[in-house]
Structure formats: structure tokens, C-alpha cells
Design a protein around this motif. Sequence first.
Motif, short mmCIF file in Angstrom:
data_model
loop_
_atom_site.label_atom_id
_atom_site.label_comp_id
_atom_site.label_asym_id
_atom_site.label_seq_id
_atom_site.Cartn_x
_atom_site.Cartn_y
_atom_site.Cartn_z
N ILE A 163 42.02 53.90 41.05
CA ILE A 163 42.31 52.73 41.87
C ILE A 163 43.73 52.24 41.59
O ILE A 163 44.34 52.64 40.59
CB ILE A 163 41.31 51.59 41.61
CG1 ILE A 163 41.34 51.20 40.12
CG2 ILE A 163 39.92 51.97 42.05
CD1 ILE A 163 40.57 49.96 39.80
N ILE A 165 45.92 48.60 41.13
CA ILE A 165 45.77 47.17 40.90
C ILE A 165 47.13 46.51 41.08
O ILE A 165 48.10 46.91 40.44
CB ILE A 165 45.23 46.88 39.49
CG1 ILE A 165 43.89 47.59 39.28
CG2 ILE A 165 45.07 45.38 39.27
CD1 ILE A 165 43.36 47.48 37.88
N LEU A 177 36.86 46.19 34.81
CA LEU A 177 36.40 46.35 36.18
C LEU A 177 34.92 46.01 36.27
O LEU A 177 34.13 46.30 35.36
CB LEU A 177 36.60 47.79 36.65
CG LEU A 177 38.04 48.23 36.94
CD1 LEU A 177 38.06 49.74 37.17
CD2 LEU A 177 38.60 47.51 38.13
N TRP A 197 34.70 46.22 44.71
CA TRP A 197 35.22 45.77 43.43
C TRP A 197 35.27 44.25 43.40
O TRP A 197 35.62 43.62 44.39
CB TRP A 197 36.62 46.34 43.18
CG TRP A 197 36.65 47.82 43.03
CD1 TRP A 197 37.21 48.72 43.88
CD2 TRP A 197 36.10 48.59 41.95
NE1 TRP A 197 37.04 50.00 43.42
CE2 TRP A 197 36.37 49.96 42.22
CE3 TRP A 197 35.41 48.27 40.78
CZ2 TRP A 197 35.97 50.98 41.38
CZ3 TRP A 197 35.01 49.30 39.94
CH2 TRP A 197 35.29 50.62 40.23
N GLN A 199 37.06 41.15 42.86
CA GLN A 199 38.47 40.78 42.80
C GLN A 199 38.66 39.55 41.92
O GLN A 199 37.83 38.65 41.91
CB GLN A 199 39.01 40.50 44.21
CG GLN A 199 38.81 41.63 45.20
CD GLN A 199 39.76 42.80 44.97
OE1 GLN A 199 40.63 42.76 44.11
NE2 GLN A 199 39.60 43.85 45.76
N ILE A 205 42.62 44.70 43.93
CA ILE A 205 42.23 46.08 43.67
C ILE A 205 42.18 46.84 44.99
O ILE A 205 41.57 46.39 45.95
CB ILE A 205 40.86 46.14 42.96
CG1 ILE A 205 40.90 45.37 41.65
CG2 ILE A 205 40.43 47.58 42.72
CD1 ILE A 205 39.57 45.26 40.95
#
Length: 304
Positions: A163, A165, A177, A197, A199, A205
Motif C-alpha cells: 500500500i 500511505i 494497519l 483500511w 483511515q 491509505i
Amino acid sequence: MRKTWVQNIRDFFLRHNDLKSVILFILVSALMWTVMKLNRVYRMQIPVPVHYTDGAGHLLPDSLFTDTLKLEIKTSGWQWLRAGWKKPELRLPFGSYTAKDLTLRFFHRFFNDTNVLQNSNLIINKRRKKYTYIKRMPARVKPRVIVPEGYAIRRMQIVPDTISILSVTEISETFDLSTEPEKFKVKPGDSILDFRWKQKTGQLIIPAGGKIKLNISPYARAQTDVAISIPAKWKNKIVIMPSTVRVYYKRWRSAKPDTVSWKIGLAGKPGESGKLELQIEQKPAGVFDVELRPDRVDYLQIKQ
């Protein structure tokens, strides 16, 4: 002798002097007008969208991360016609750029000889201003998945496994996470779960979510008694108590019949503690969640 197409056209107009001469005049005039227009130098403003990517080349959301570069250019019609076949946009790694930087990148890609005027302007997306840091990292998370009784997760994969960020402050290596929902209740036939995800304030993210790929299989509980194996170099030098250990374990029902037997050995070497931990040196295929009782044994040294 067969006539060429040029001769055929000439003869056509000679036979039809009035209407065809007018048509020819219009076509030639239009061609000359087009050539004159393309030879002229124009001064114009063009908006160029600036898209940003993360460290892996993935495009960041347009609604948050698309700036607009407004350029005033001076170019001939021929140059603009050649460049017009390409979409006027820029895709760059996320970062801070000035209007001059972007202008040079744009013309390096779209034009060769164009004169750029000095009053280009970069309109920054207001929602992007607060993000100054970007970090690419693995999607390290172990979702809480609740399975039916008698089933266990054989394999679990997070997709995508990496991912990006974006943050207003520097991003820690131990960035935590978590998923939404925090736990998933699944049935035996489930194999893919959707999640988002969670946030955090001041951070974003990307992508916003993903999928959990599961392989859920039934298992059986079992137990067996195994004699503890003593290394050859310690035989006749120590006595262990007890000499056997009870092994509790789970095994996939789909596993093939045992071809490998259990082997439990000693970890470490005799010292002053009077105890030795046990370790699994060999086990049948398809076995997991193993528990040894006891997990360590007492020993006595034999004086020679």
C-alpha cells in the motif's frame, strides 16, 4: 495508350469548364488557406492536468491529487497539429513541483521547438496541500477471521500486498494497519472477503481497501504419546524424566495418510538448570497447532 489519373482529371475539367473549375478553385483555395493558417504562429493558453503516482507507479485518486498547469504558449499550427494527437497531461511521482519544472517536463514530452512564455501558472489542488510525505510499505495486517467449529484457515492472503500511505508528518516504520470491519465471520464456502483500511487523521491509505483471499478447510483433533529422542552424544550421560511426551495437535482432514512419524528431541544442552526444553524435529504432513505436554523435562547427569 492508357492515360494516367492526372490526365483523366485534366480532361475532366477541360470538358466541364464551368462547374468543375469552380470546384477546383474552392479546393485549391481551402488547401492554401489551411497551409497559411498552419504556418502562422499562435499564442494560446492550454490547461494541462497533472496526475501523481506513488512509488510503484500507481495513479493517486484524481479527486485529491490532480493539479492543473495553465500554460501560455507560442507555437505554429504545424507543431500544435503534431502535438494534438497526444493527450496533453503529465504523470509524475508524487512530490513538490514548481510551474517551471512542470512546464519543462511538459514540453520535453510534447514539443521540441516551441517557445514557452514565462507566465505559466500551477493551480494546486487544495485537498492535496496538507499531504507532504508518501511511503510505500507492505500490507502487514492479520485480520481477525472467525471460522465455523471444526474449520481452520489454511491459507490467507491480502490483496494488494503493498500500500501507499500519504501523511502530513513523517511515517513511522511501525505504522499500525487495521481493517474495517475489524473481524469477519465466514462460512465454509467463503474464499474472498472485501475490506477497507481504517483511515487515520492526517493520513491517507491508497488503495482505500482490498480483498482477503482465504482457504478454509476442516480439521480433526488428535493426540499421541511419543518417546523423547536423546542425541547420541548424550546417551548414557543423562537420564530424562519423563521419557515420553504427549502431543496434542490438529490435522487437516484432507491430508494424506502418515508416511512420516513423530520425532521429539531435546533443545539446548545440559547445564545447571536441571531442565531441558523439547523441540519437534519431525512431524506428519498436514499437522498444525501442536502442543507438547510437558514442553520441558528434568534430567540427571550420570557420573562416569
